[in-house]
Design a protein around this motif. Structure first.
Motif, short mmCIF file in Angstrom:
data_model
loop_
_atom_site.label_atom_id
_atom_site.label_comp_id
_atom_site.label_asym_id
_atom_site.label_seq_id
_atom_site.Cartn_x
_atom_site.Cartn_y
_atom_site.Cartn_z
N CYS A 1 -26.38 19.06 -10.62
CA CYS A 1 -25.82 17.87 -10.54
C CYS A 1 -25.22 17.40 -11.72
O CYS A 1 -25.81 17.34 -12.90
N THR A 2 -23.92 17.46 -11.78
CA THR A 2 -23.24 16.99 -12.96
C THR A 2 -23.32 15.34 -13.03
O THR A 2 -23.34 14.66 -12.14
N ILE A 3 -22.81 14.92 -14.45
CA ILE A 3 -22.85 13.31 -14.44
C ILE A 3 -21.71 13.18 -13.72
O ILE A 3 -21.75 11.91 -13.06
N THR A 4 -20.65 13.49 -13.54
CA THR A 4 -19.43 13.20 -12.74
C THR A 4 -20.08 12.84 -11.15
O THR A 4 -19.44 12.13 -10.66
N ASP A 5 -20.80 14.07 -10.86
CA ASP A 5 -21.21 13.67 -9.28
C ASP A 5 -22.16 12.74 -9.32
O ASP A 5 -22.13 11.79 -8.45
N GLU A 6 -23.07 12.43 -10.20
CA GLU A 6 -23.82 11.25 -10.40
C GLU A 6 -23.35 9.90 -10.48
O GLU A 6 -23.37 9.03 -9.73
N ILE A 7 -21.92 10.05 -11.24
CA ILE A 7 -21.31 8.64 -11.18
C ILE A 7 -20.36 8.24 -9.84
O ILE A 7 -20.70 7.23 -9.64
N GLY A 8 -20.27 9.35 -9.21
CA GLY A 8 -19.64 9.20 -8.07
C GLY A 8 -20.41 8.73 -6.85
O GLY A 8 -20.06 7.66 -6.16
N GLU A 9 -21.73 9.23 -6.92
CA GLU A 9 -22.68 8.64 -5.99
C GLU A 9 -23.13 7.29 -6.19
O GLU A 9 -23.05 6.52 -5.54
N ILE A 10 -23.34 6.98 -7.69
CA ILE A 10 -23.69 5.54 -7.95
C ILE A 10 -22.44 4.43 -7.57
O ILE A 10 -22.55 3.49 -7.12
N GLY A 11 -21.12 5.02 -7.61
CA GLY A 11 -20.18 4.32 -7.09
C GLY A 11 -20.13 4.19 -5.71
O GLY A 11 -19.79 2.88 -5.25
N VAL A 12 -20.61 4.79 -5.03
CA VAL A 12 -20.82 4.78 -3.63
C VAL A 12 -21.82 3.71 -3.32
O VAL A 12 -21.74 2.77 -2.29
N TRP A 13 -23.05 3.95 -4.16
CA TRP A 13 -24.16 2.89 -3.73
C TRP A 13 -23.80 1.60 -3.99
O TRP A 13 -23.93 0.56 -3.34
N LEU A 14 -22.90 1.44 -5.20
CA LEU A 14 -22.70 0.05 -5.62
C LEU A 14 -21.64 -0.65 -4.74
O LEU A 14 -21.45 -1.76 -4.61
N THR A 15 -20.64 0.14 -4.35
CA THR A 15 -19.64 -0.33 -3.46
C THR A 15 -20.38 -0.50 -2.11
O THR A 15 -20.00 -1.82 -1.52
N GLY A 16 -21.11 -0.11 -1.50
CA GLY A 16 -22.06 -0.46 -0.57
C GLY A 16 -22.87 -1.73 -0.57
O GLY A 16 -22.84 -2.43 0.16
N GLU A 17 -23.40 -1.90 -1.81
CA GLU A 17 -24.02 -2.98 -2.23
C GLU A 17 -23.40 -4.17 -2.44
O GLU A 17 -23.92 -5.20 -1.93
N PHE A 18 -22.35 -3.98 -2.65
CA PHE A 18 -21.34 -5.21 -3.02
C PHE A 18 -20.49 -5.53 -2.20
O PHE A 18 -19.42 -6.41 -2.52
N ASP A 19 -20.13 -4.53 -1.16
CA ASP A 19 -19.04 -4.85 -0.32
C ASP A 19 -18.99 -6.21 0.46
O ASP A 19 -20.20 -6.70 0.85
N GLY A 20 -18.05 -6.96 0.52
CA GLY A 20 -18.08 -8.28 0.96
C GLY A 20 -18.18 -9.29 0.04
O GLY A 20 -17.81 -10.38 0.26
N ARG A 21 -18.76 -8.91 -1.20
CA ARG A 21 -18.99 -9.89 -2.22
C ARG A 21 -18.00 -9.74 -3.42
O ARG A 21 -17.80 -10.70 -4.03
N VAL A 22 -17.63 -8.55 -3.70
CA VAL A 22 -16.67 -8.35 -4.75
C VAL A 22 -15.61 -7.16 -4.13
O VAL A 22 -16.06 -6.32 -3.43
N PRO A 23 -14.38 -7.54 -4.43
CA PRO A 23 -13.32 -6.41 -3.85
C PRO A 23 -13.56 -5.25 -4.48
O PRO A 23 -13.89 -4.94 -5.84
N THR A 24 -13.13 -4.10 -3.55
CA THR A 24 -13.35 -2.89 -4.12
C THR A 24 -12.51 -2.51 -5.44
O THR A 24 -13.11 -1.74 -6.34
#
Length: 82
Positions: A5-28
């Motif tokens: 797993c590269t850091i780029t992959d990890e950052i992509g996954e983190i982006g998905v998690w955070l987008t899901g967590e903050f969806d509806g509270r913070v614009p994409t």
């Protein structure tokens, strides 16, 4: 053979998690800007093995501050006098 797993992959996954967590509270778009700014702020400053954890923590902290600031902002519309 195991996939690395590269850091780029990890950052992509983190982006998905955070987008899901903050969806509806913070614009994409704001989430995206926070992710980009956090990545720039951390590049070359920390051990690559720790970068995923630090990236997640920094982004989440910044997004929570944005949510908190939005909750403190109130708009009062004055009543019309008759």
């Amino acid at each position: 053979m195991t996939a690395q797993c590269t850091i780029t992959d990890e950052i992509g996954e983190i982006g998905v998690w955070l987008t899901g967590e903050f969806d509806g509270r913070v614009p994409t778009t704001v989430i995206s800007r926070v992710l980009d700014a956090s990545k720039r702020d951390l590049e070359g400053r920390i051990d690559p093995e720790e970068s995923g954890e630090m990236f997640y923590t920094l982004c989440r902290f910044r997004l929570l501050r944005i949510v908190g600031a939005d909750q403190r902002i109130t708009v009062k519309i004055p009543r019309r006098s008759r």
